[in-house]
Design a protein around this motif. Structure first.
Motif, PDB file in Angstrom:
ATOM      1  N   SER A 123       0.824  -1.202   0.000  1.00  0.00           N
ATOM      2  CA  SER A 123       0.000   0.000   0.000  1.00  0.00           C
ATOM      3  C   SER A 123       0.856   1.248   0.000  1.00  0.00           C
ATOM      4  O   SER A 123       2.032   1.225   0.368  1.00  0.00           O
ATOM      5  CB  SER A 123      -0.940   0.012   1.215  1.00  0.00           C
ATOM      6  OG  SER A 123      -0.205   0.091   2.418  1.00  0.00           O
ATOM      7  N   MET A 124       0.260   2.351  -0.446  1.00  0.00           N
ATOM      8  CA  MET A 124       0.859   3.667  -0.284  1.00  0.00           C
ATOM      9  C   MET A 124      -0.156   4.534   0.446  1.00  0.00           C
ATOM     10  O   MET A 124      -1.371   4.271   0.386  1.00  0.00           O
ATOM     11  CB  MET A 124       1.256   4.272  -1.629  1.00  0.00           C
ATOM     12  CG  MET A 124       0.177   4.353  -2.665  1.00  0.00           C
ATOM     13  SD  MET A 124       0.832   5.023  -4.220  1.00  0.00           S
ATOM     14  CE  MET A 124      -0.574   4.814  -5.301  1.00  0.00           C
ATOM     15  N   THR A 125       0.331   5.545   1.140  1.00  0.00           N
ATOM     16  CA  THR A 125      -0.554   6.314   1.999  1.00  0.00           C
ATOM     17  C   THR A 125      -0.375   7.813   1.794  1.00  0.00           C
ATOM     18  O   THR A 125       0.684   8.281   1.366  1.00  0.00           O
ATOM     19  CB  THR A 125      -0.301   5.998   3.484  1.00  0.00           C
ATOM     20  OG1 THR A 125       1.039   6.385   3.827  1.00  0.00           O
ATOM     21  CG2 THR A 125      -0.492   4.516   3.765  1.00  0.00           C
ATOM     22  N   PHE A 126      -1.435   8.536   2.124  1.00  0.00           N
ATOM     23  CA  PHE A 126      -1.379   9.993   2.169  1.00  0.00           C
ATOM     24  C   PHE A 126      -2.069  10.455   3.434  1.00  0.00           C
ATOM     25  O   PHE A 126      -3.131   9.947   3.795  1.00  0.00           O
ATOM     26  CB  PHE A 126      -2.072  10.630   0.962  1.00  0.00           C
ATOM     27  CG  PHE A 126      -2.159  12.133   1.071  1.00  0.00           C
ATOM     28  CD1 PHE A 126      -1.068  12.927   0.728  1.00  0.00           C
ATOM     29  CD2 PHE A 126      -3.308  12.753   1.548  1.00  0.00           C
ATOM     30  CE1 PHE A 126      -1.127  14.305   0.854  1.00  0.00           C
ATOM     31  CE2 PHE A 126      -3.376  14.127   1.674  1.00  0.00           C
ATOM     32  CZ  PHE A 126      -2.273  14.907   1.335  1.00  0.00           C
ATOM     33  N   LYS A 127      -1.459  11.435   4.105  1.00  0.00           N
ATOM     34  CA  LYS A 127      -2.059  12.025   5.301  1.00  0.00           C
ATOM     35  C   LYS A 127      -1.815  13.526   5.272  1.00  0.00           C
ATOM     36  O   LYS A 127      -0.665  13.975   5.190  1.00  0.00           O
ATOM     37  CB  LYS A 127      -1.446  11.421   6.565  1.00  0.00           C
ATOM     38  CG  LYS A 127      -2.123  11.867   7.861  1.00  0.00           C
ATOM     39  CD  LYS A 127      -1.534  11.153   9.054  1.00  0.00           C
ATOM     40  CE  LYS A 127      -2.227  11.543  10.338  1.00  0.00           C
ATOM     41  NZ  LYS A 127      -3.646  11.147  10.357  1.00  0.00           N
ATOM     42  N   SER A 128      -2.886  14.290   5.309  1.00  0.00           N
ATOM     43  CA  SER A 128      -2.744  15.745   5.251  1.00  0.00           C
ATOM     44  C   SER A 128      -2.079  16.277   6.518  1.00  0.00           C
ATOM     45  O   SER A 128      -2.229  15.716   7.607  1.00  0.00           O
ATOM     46  CB  SER A 128      -4.109  16.407   5.057  1.00  0.00           C
ATOM     47  OG  SER A 128      -4.920  16.208   6.203  1.00  0.00           O
ATOM     48  N   GLN A 142      -1.414  20.510   2.116  1.00  0.00           N
ATOM     49  CA  GLN A 142      -0.107  19.928   2.348  1.00  0.00           C
ATOM     50  C   GLN A 142      -0.273  18.582   3.035  1.00  0.00           C
ATOM     51  O   GLN A 142      -1.206  18.384   3.829  1.00  0.00           O
ATOM     52  CB  GLN A 142       0.757  20.848   3.229  1.00  0.00           C
ATOM     53  CG  GLN A 142       1.131  22.170   2.592  1.00  0.00           C
ATOM     54  CD  GLN A 142       0.027  23.196   2.639  1.00  0.00           C
ATOM     55  OE1 GLN A 142      -0.694  23.314   3.632  1.00  0.00           O
ATOM     56  NE2 GLN A 142      -0.138  23.948   1.554  1.00  0.00           N
ATOM     57  N   GLY A 143       0.620  17.646   2.718  1.00  0.00           N
ATOM     58  CA  GLY A 143       0.524  16.340   3.338  1.00  0.00           C
ATOM     59  C   GLY A 143       1.743  15.494   3.087  1.00  0.00           C
ATOM     60  O   GLY A 143       2.670  15.897   2.355  1.00  0.00           O
ATOM     61  N   ASP A 144       1.768  14.325   3.718  1.00  0.00           N
ATOM     62  CA  ASP A 144       2.869  13.373   3.567  1.00  0.00           C
ATOM     63  C   ASP A 144       2.408  12.205   2.706  1.00  0.00           C
ATOM     64  O   ASP A 144       1.414  11.542   3.025  1.00  0.00           O
ATOM     65  CB  ASP A 144       3.317  12.858   4.931  1.00  0.00           C
ATOM     66  CG  ASP A 144       3.993  13.938   5.767  1.00  0.00           C
ATOM     67  OD1 ASP A 144       4.646  14.812   5.172  1.00  0.00           O
ATOM     68  OD2 ASP A 144       3.867  13.898   7.006  1.00  0.00           O
ATOM     69  N   LEU A 145       3.156  11.967   1.627  1.00  0.00           N
ATOM     70  CA  LEU A 145       2.881  10.855   0.719  1.00  0.00           C
ATOM     71  C   LEU A 145       3.957   9.801   0.916  1.00  0.00           C
ATOM     72  O   LEU A 145       5.153  10.114   0.864  1.00  0.00           O
ATOM     73  CB  LEU A 145       2.873  11.348  -0.727  1.00  0.00           C
ATOM     74  CG  LEU A 145       2.658  10.291  -1.814  1.00  0.00           C
ATOM     75  CD1 LEU A 145       1.289   9.637  -1.694  1.00  0.00           C
ATOM     76  CD2 LEU A 145       2.833  10.922  -3.204  1.00  0.00           C
TER      77      LEU A 145
END
Length: 218
Positions: A123-128, A142-145
């Protein structure tokens, strides 16, 4: 209105409209009640991403044209309150094996260690992490990918479509988000040199998210 009721009750107690033996016990109760009313948090709405009406899309240069694809298996949610952008949040988990470029042989290659290495990184994730330049219809998110165990900050341009009810009474939220990343930053580095000196695959990946969420019931 709540403050007025509280003030009236306190004044009544002080003026002994209530009997003296009840007035003093009532005052602490009124103070406690008022503190709970005025300090109660206001919760923003949470929208679960609707997979049937959301597209996780991308495109990348292939020699002299653009190749498009999607990821078809994902989950996520959005926290949205139009009156309080500081409460906004978004996160998503995308299954890398669900990549789809309409060519199974190519998709199998993309699932190997040359690219997404889905066995090691399913999986890959994104969190603002925040929002800026907020208007009624747009914002920057803005977030971390995280892809291939590499986490990088990214900024997405967000077009806010707003909220509305579907024919079954569900409240929905819609938005479009776009950004561009360099695939090499995430260890997606495979390429093939051509006789012309060019490379088969470009480095920049344009990402477009067409998002629709369903409000979760409290």
């Amino acid at each position: 209105m709540c403050r007025s009721i509280f003030s009236d009750a306190v004044n009544a107690a002080r003026q002994q409209i209530l009997p003296r033996e009840f007035a003093m016990p009532v005052l602490p109760f009124l103070v406690l009640t008022a503190s709970l009313i005025f300090s109660s948090p206001v919760y923003s709405d949470v929208y679960k991403i609707d997979n049937d009406h959301t597209t996780i899309g991308f495109k990348i240069r292939h020699l002299v044209s653009w190749l498009s694809g999607t990821f078809n298996d994902f989950d996520g949610q959005i926290v949205f309150d139009p009156s309080d952008p500081s409460a906004w949040k978004a996160d998503a988990v995308i299954q890398t094996a669900s990549i789809d470029t309409a060519n199974e042989k190519r998709d199998e290659h993309l699932r190997t260690a040359d690219f997404f290495n889905v066995k090691e990184n399913p999986s890959m994730t994104f969190k603002s992490t925040g929002f800026s330049e907020v208007t009624e219809k747009s914002a920057k998110m803005q977030g971390d990918l995280t892809i291939n165990k590499v986490t990088k900050p990214v900024t997405l341009d967000v077009e806010i479509h707003g909220t509305g009810k579907d024919p079954w009474g569900n409240e929905r939220f819609g938005a479009t988000a776009e950004t561009t990343i360099n695939r090499k930053d995430f260890n997606l580095g495979w390429n093939q040199a051509l006789e012309t000196g060019q490379f088969l695959v470009g480095e920049e990946v344009k990402i477009t998210l067409e998002i629709e969420g369903i409000k979760e019931q409290a």
